[in-house]
Each structure stands twice: as C-alpha cells, then as structure tokens.
Design a protein around this motif. Structure first.
Motif, PDB file in Angstrom:
ATOM      1  N   MET A  24      58.614   1.222  11.288  1.00  0.00           N
ATOM      2  CA  MET A  24      57.277   1.758  11.088  1.00  0.00           C
ATOM      3  C   MET A  24      56.892   2.669  12.257  1.00  0.00           C
ATOM      4  SD  MET A  24      55.183  -1.384   9.514  1.00  0.00           S
ATOM      5  CE  MET A  24      54.922  -1.400   7.756  1.00  0.00           C
ATOM      6  N   GLN A  25      57.290   2.271  13.461  1.00  0.00           N
ATOM      7  CA  GLN A  25      56.971   3.081  14.627  1.00  0.00           C
ATOM      8  C   GLN A  25      57.742   4.400  14.582  1.00  0.00           C
ATOM      9  OE1 GLN A  25      57.603   0.684  18.116  1.00  0.00           O
ATOM     10  NE2 GLN A  25      55.411   0.372  18.327  1.00  0.00           N
ATOM     11  N   LYS A  26      59.002   4.354  14.168  1.00  0.00           N
ATOM     12  CA  LYS A  26      59.825   5.556  14.118  1.00  0.00           C
ATOM     13  C   LYS A  26      59.227   6.589  13.166  1.00  0.00           C
ATOM     14  CE  LYS A  26      64.155   3.293  15.204  1.00  0.00           C
ATOM     15  NZ  LYS A  26      65.320   2.675  14.636  1.00  0.00           N
ATOM     16  N   LYS A  27      58.556   6.119  12.115  1.00  0.00           N
ATOM     17  CA  LYS A  27      57.970   7.032  11.143  1.00  0.00           C
ATOM     18  C   LYS A  27      56.611   7.544  11.625  1.00  0.00           C
ATOM     19  CE  LYS A  27      60.268   5.547   7.000  1.00  0.00           C
ATOM     20  NZ  LYS A  27      60.126   5.189   5.612  1.00  0.00           N
ATOM     21  N   GLY A  28      56.217   7.167  12.836  1.00  0.00           N
ATOM     22  CA  GLY A  28      54.971   7.668  13.387  1.00  0.00           C
ATOM     23  C   GLY A  28      53.755   6.871  12.963  1.00  0.00           C
ATOM     24  N   ASN A  29      53.957   5.685  12.445  1.00  0.00           N
ATOM     25  CA  ASN A  29      52.835   4.850  12.035  1.00  0.00           C
ATOM     26  C   ASN A  29      52.149   4.314  13.281  1.00  0.00           C
ATOM     27  OD1 ASN A  29      51.107   2.869  11.055  1.00  0.00           O
ATOM     28  ND2 ASN A  29      52.515   2.274   9.427  1.00  0.00           N
ATOM     29  N   LYS A  30      50.928   4.739  13.506  1.00  0.00           N
ATOM     30  CA  LYS A  30      50.188   4.343  14.706  1.00  0.00           C
ATOM     31  C   LYS A  30      49.181   3.235  14.387  1.00  0.00           C
ATOM     32  CE  LYS A  30      51.910   7.768  17.184  1.00  0.00           C
ATOM     33  NZ  LYS A  30      52.922   7.620  18.144  1.00  0.00           N
ATOM     34  N   ASN A  31      49.479   2.397  13.453  1.00  0.00           N
ATOM     35  CA  ASN A  31      48.578   1.336  13.017  1.00  0.00           C
ATOM     36  C   ASN A  31      48.280   0.383  14.182  1.00  0.00           C
ATOM     37  OD1 ASN A  31      47.433  -0.958  11.887  1.00  0.00           O
ATOM     38  ND2 ASN A  31      48.683  -0.861  10.042  1.00  0.00           N
ATOM     39  N   PRO A  32      47.039   0.415  14.721  1.00  0.00           N
ATOM     40  CA  PRO A  32      46.723  -0.452  15.870  1.00  0.00           C
ATOM     41  C   PRO A  32      46.752  -1.936  15.502  1.00  0.00           C
ATOM     42  CG  PRO A  32      44.768   0.761  15.136  1.00  0.00           C
ATOM     43  CD  PRO A  32      45.922   1.266  14.338  1.00  0.00           C
ATOM     44  N   GLU A  33      46.413  -2.251  14.248  1.00  0.00           N
ATOM     45  CA  GLU A  33      46.441  -3.653  13.827  1.00  0.00           C
ATOM     46  C   GLU A  33      47.876  -4.177  13.848  1.00  0.00           C
ATOM     47  OE1 GLU A  33      44.417  -6.476  10.485  1.00  0.00           O
ATOM     48  OE2 GLU A  33      45.418  -4.678   9.737  1.00  0.00           O
ATOM     49  N   LEU A  34      48.818  -3.368  13.361  1.00  0.00           N
ATOM     50  CA  LEU A  34      50.221  -3.768  13.358  1.00  0.00           C
ATOM     51  C   LEU A  34      50.736  -3.954  14.788  1.00  0.00           C
ATOM     52  CD1 LEU A  34      52.792  -4.381  11.776  1.00  0.00           C
ATOM     53  CD2 LEU A  34      53.318  -1.940  11.869  1.00  0.00           C
ATOM     54  N   LYS A  35      50.324  -3.055  15.665  1.00  0.00           N
ATOM     55  CA  LYS A  35      50.731  -3.153  17.070  1.00  0.00           C
ATOM     56  C   LYS A  35      50.235  -4.467  17.679  1.00  0.00           C
ATOM     57  CE  LYS A  35      50.767  -0.531  21.357  1.00  0.00           C
ATOM     58  NZ  LYS A  35      50.339   0.665  22.065  1.00  0.00           N
ATOM     59  N   GLU A  36      49.005  -4.821  17.375  1.00  0.00           N
ATOM     60  CA  GLU A  36      48.419  -6.078  17.877  1.00  0.00           C
ATOM     61  C   GLU A  36      49.144  -7.290  17.286  1.00  0.00           C
ATOM     62  OE1 GLU A  36      44.325  -8.613  17.379  1.00  0.00           O
ATOM     63  OE2 GLU A  36      44.158  -6.438  17.248  1.00  0.00           O
ATOM     64  N   ILE A  37      49.466  -7.225  15.992  1.00  0.00           N
ATOM     65  CA  ILE A  37      50.187  -8.309  15.306  1.00  0.00           C
ATOM     66  C   ILE A  37      51.544  -8.515  15.983  1.00  0.00           C
ATOM     67  CG2 ILE A  37      51.320  -8.959  13.121  1.00  0.00           C
ATOM     68  CD1 ILE A  37      48.364  -9.045  12.692  1.00  0.00           C
ATOM     69  N   LYS A  38      52.252  -7.412  16.199  1.00  0.00           N
ATOM     70  CA  LYS A  38      53.575  -7.472  16.844  1.00  0.00           C
ATOM     71  C   LYS A  38      53.490  -8.084  18.236  1.00  0.00           C
ATOM     72  CE  LYS A  38      56.073  -3.879  17.123  1.00  0.00           C
ATOM     73  NZ  LYS A  38      56.463  -2.486  17.375  1.00  0.00           N
ATOM     74  N   GLN A  39      52.507  -7.646  19.007  1.00  0.00           N
ATOM     75  CA  GLN A  39      52.367  -8.130  20.380  1.00  0.00           C
ATOM     76  C   GLN A  39      52.053  -9.623  20.401  1.00  0.00           C
ATOM     77  OE1 GLN A  39      53.227  -6.365  22.985  1.00  0.00           O
ATOM     78  NE2 GLN A  39      52.781  -8.044  24.360  1.00  0.00           N
ATOM     79  N   THR A  40      51.151 -10.053  19.531  1.00  0.00           N
ATOM     80  CA  THR A  40      50.797 -11.480  19.445  1.00  0.00           C
ATOM     81  C   THR A  40      52.019 -12.303  19.060  1.00  0.00           C
ATOM     82  OG1 THR A  40      48.517 -10.950  18.839  1.00  0.00           O
ATOM     83  CG2 THR A  40      49.302 -13.154  18.266  1.00  0.00           C
ATOM     84  N   ALA A  41      52.769 -11.820  18.081  1.00  0.00           N
ATOM     85  CA  ALA A  41      53.967 -12.535  17.627  1.00  0.00           C
ATOM     86  C   ALA A  41      55.019 -12.595  18.726  1.00  0.00           C
ATOM     87  CB  ALA A  41      54.533 -11.879  16.379  1.00  0.00           C
ATOM     88  N   LYS A  42      55.193 -11.497  19.433  1.00  0.00           N
ATOM     89  CA  LYS A  42      56.178 -11.445  20.514  1.00  0.00           C
ATOM     90  C   LYS A  42      55.838 -12.466  21.596  1.00  0.00           C
ATOM     91  CE  LYS A  42      58.323  -8.183  23.713  1.00  0.00           C
ATOM     92  NZ  LYS A  42      58.325  -6.808  24.227  1.00  0.00           N
ATOM     93  N   GLN A  43      54.572 -12.512  22.007  1.00  0.00           N
ATOM     94  CA  GLN A  43      54.147 -13.448  23.046  1.00  0.00           C
ATOM     95  C   GLN A  43      54.263 -14.895  22.571  1.00  0.00           C
ATOM     96  OE1 GLN A  43      50.205 -11.966  23.820  1.00  0.00           O
ATOM     97  NE2 GLN A  43      50.917 -10.441  25.296  1.00  0.00           N
ATOM     98  N   SER A  44      53.888 -15.153  21.321  1.00  0.00           N
ATOM     99  CA  SER A  44      53.913 -16.514  20.776  1.00  0.00           C
ATOM    100  C   SER A  44      55.331 -17.043  20.641  1.00  0.00           C
ATOM    101  CB  SER A  44      53.219 -16.542  19.409  1.00  0.00           C
ATOM    102  OG  SER A  44      51.888 -16.080  19.519  1.00  0.00           O
ATOM    103  N   SER A  45      56.220 -16.213  20.072  1.00  0.00           N
ATOM    104  CA  SER A  45      57.611 -16.657  19.903  1.00  0.00           C
ATOM    105  C   SER A  45      58.294 -16.817  21.255  1.00  0.00           C
ATOM    106  CB  SER A  45      58.388 -15.704  18.996  1.00  0.00           C
ATOM    107  OG  SER A  45      58.402 -14.406  19.522  1.00  0.00           O
ATOM    108  N   LYS A  46      57.961 -15.942  22.191  1.00  0.00           N
ATOM    109  CA  LYS A  46      58.534 -16.029  23.543  1.00  0.00           C
ATOM    110  C   LYS A  46      58.114 -17.337  24.213  1.00  0.00           C
ATOM    111  CE  LYS A  46      58.904 -13.381  27.828  1.00  0.00           C
ATOM    112  NZ  LYS A  46      58.492 -12.163  28.545  1.00  0.00           N
ATOM    113  N   LEU A  47      56.843 -17.713  24.061  1.00  0.00           N
ATOM    114  CA  LEU A  47      56.355 -18.968  24.657  1.00  0.00           C
ATOM    115  C   LEU A  47      57.071 -20.174  24.056  1.00  0.00           C
ATOM    116  CD1 LEU A  47      54.411 -20.468  26.555  1.00  0.00           C
ATOM    117  CD2 LEU A  47      52.693 -20.381  24.720  1.00  0.00           C
TER     118      LEU A  47
END
Length: 197
Positions: A24-47
């Motif tokens: 999605m990022q490669k296609k230039g999708n700048k969806n801020p909600e998706l970015k926030e979802i990804k970041q939350t998931a990354k932090q949660s799974s990492k923990l």
C-alpha cells in the motif's frame, strides 16, 4: 485440477500481497489511519514477542527444553494476558497457529483463512509480507505478523523431538499436540493484533 489450484494460489497471493501495508505504501497510499494501525500492531506484537522470548530464553538457559516447556505450559498464557493489560484500550494481541500445541492458540475462522493463505504462499516460495492488515468491519482491524521458525533452538520442542523425556512430557501435557515436525524456515503461525477504534 492443477490449473484451478494455480489460479486459486495466484488469486490468494494477490489478495494477501495487495493487503500488505508495504504494498500500500509503494502505491503511494498515504492513509494516516493505516499508518497508525501498522504502528500500533508493530509495537504490540514486539512487546509480546519480547516478553515471551526473553522468558523462554531465560528458562531454556536455566534448565533446557524441559524447563522451557514448563514455562510455556504454565506461564505463557498469563504473560500474554499481562501484555494485553499494558496495551492501549481497544488493542489486544495473541499468538495463533493451524498446528496448535495449546488449544487456546488455534486460529479461528477468518484467522485460519489468513494463515492458510500465508502457508500457501510460503509453500510456493513467495516471500511473506512482514504484516497483513485485515479490515474486519468499520471499526475493527486485525494485523497479522507471520511467525517463521528461524532459530534452531525452536526445533528442540517443535521439530522432530529426539529427547524421549521431553517428548513424553509434551504428550502428557498436550495429548492432542500438533506442533511438531517443523523445519527451519517453516511458517509456525502468526501474532495477531486486534485493534478496535
């Protein structure tokens, strides 16, 4: 029949890859909600991975596979619950698999479909995405982080188990165990972060 399987695999691959945040990022999708979802998931799974991994490593070092098994069977679920208490409201994380040792980790309906798709991609030698985002409904997302066997120590309990005492102890604690005979590089399951907004 082989043509139908090939078409199904291509469709499945396309669906998973199109759903991956990297694509999605490669296609230039700048969806801020998706970015926030990804970041939350990354932090949660990492923990979760850090919490379980550091405890597993400590137990493996202290008493080998038998002590690590003892830790897994008695404390892993509680530690997962503790991690969930630390996460923001509406966020939860868990481990899932299609070949469960603990029945609590068995993938459910939509989760099983995503894992099966990832397994098909893996068996077709497709590089798995680091994350797959699934929009469940208008307010709920599930983010899957594939878990691949990438450390030989994992195979002590999840490979072709040679230690007879360990094998007997696993069978005693988990009579319906399916989480064996893995090899390096195999897909073991996923960490799923559920985010409700």
């Amino acid at each position: 029949m082989k043509i139908l399987q090939s078409i199904a695999l291509i469709s499945l691959s396309a669906a998973i890859l199109l759903a991956s945040p990297q694509n999605m990022q490669k296609k230039g999708n700048k969806n801020p909600e998706l970015k926030e979802i990804k970041q939350t998931a990354k932090q949660s799974s990492k923990l979760l991975l850090k919490t379980l991994g550091s405890n597993m490593k400590k137990n493996m070092k202290a008493g080998g596979p038998l002590q690590a098994l003892d830790f897994c069977s008695k404390e892993a679920y509680t530690l997962t619950e503790n991690v969930n208490k630390e996460l923001p409201k509406g966020v939860s994380v868990k481990r899932i698999t299609l070949k469960e040792r603990n029945p609590a980790n068995l993938a459910q309906k939509d989760e099983a479909a995503v894992l099966k798709a990832l397994a098909q991609l893996k068996s077709a030698n497709v590089v798995l995405p680091k994350m797959v985002v699934q929009k469940v409904d208008a307010h709920t997302y599930k983010v899957y982080k594939p878990l691949v066997i990438n450390k030989k120590v994992c195979l002590k309990c999840h490979g072709d188990i040679q230690n007879k005492k360990l094998k007997a102890e696993i069978e005693k604690r988990y009579p319906a165990d399916k989480a064996t005979h893995y090899k390096m590089g195999d897909l073991r399951g996923a960490i799923v972060t559920t985010i409700k907004k």
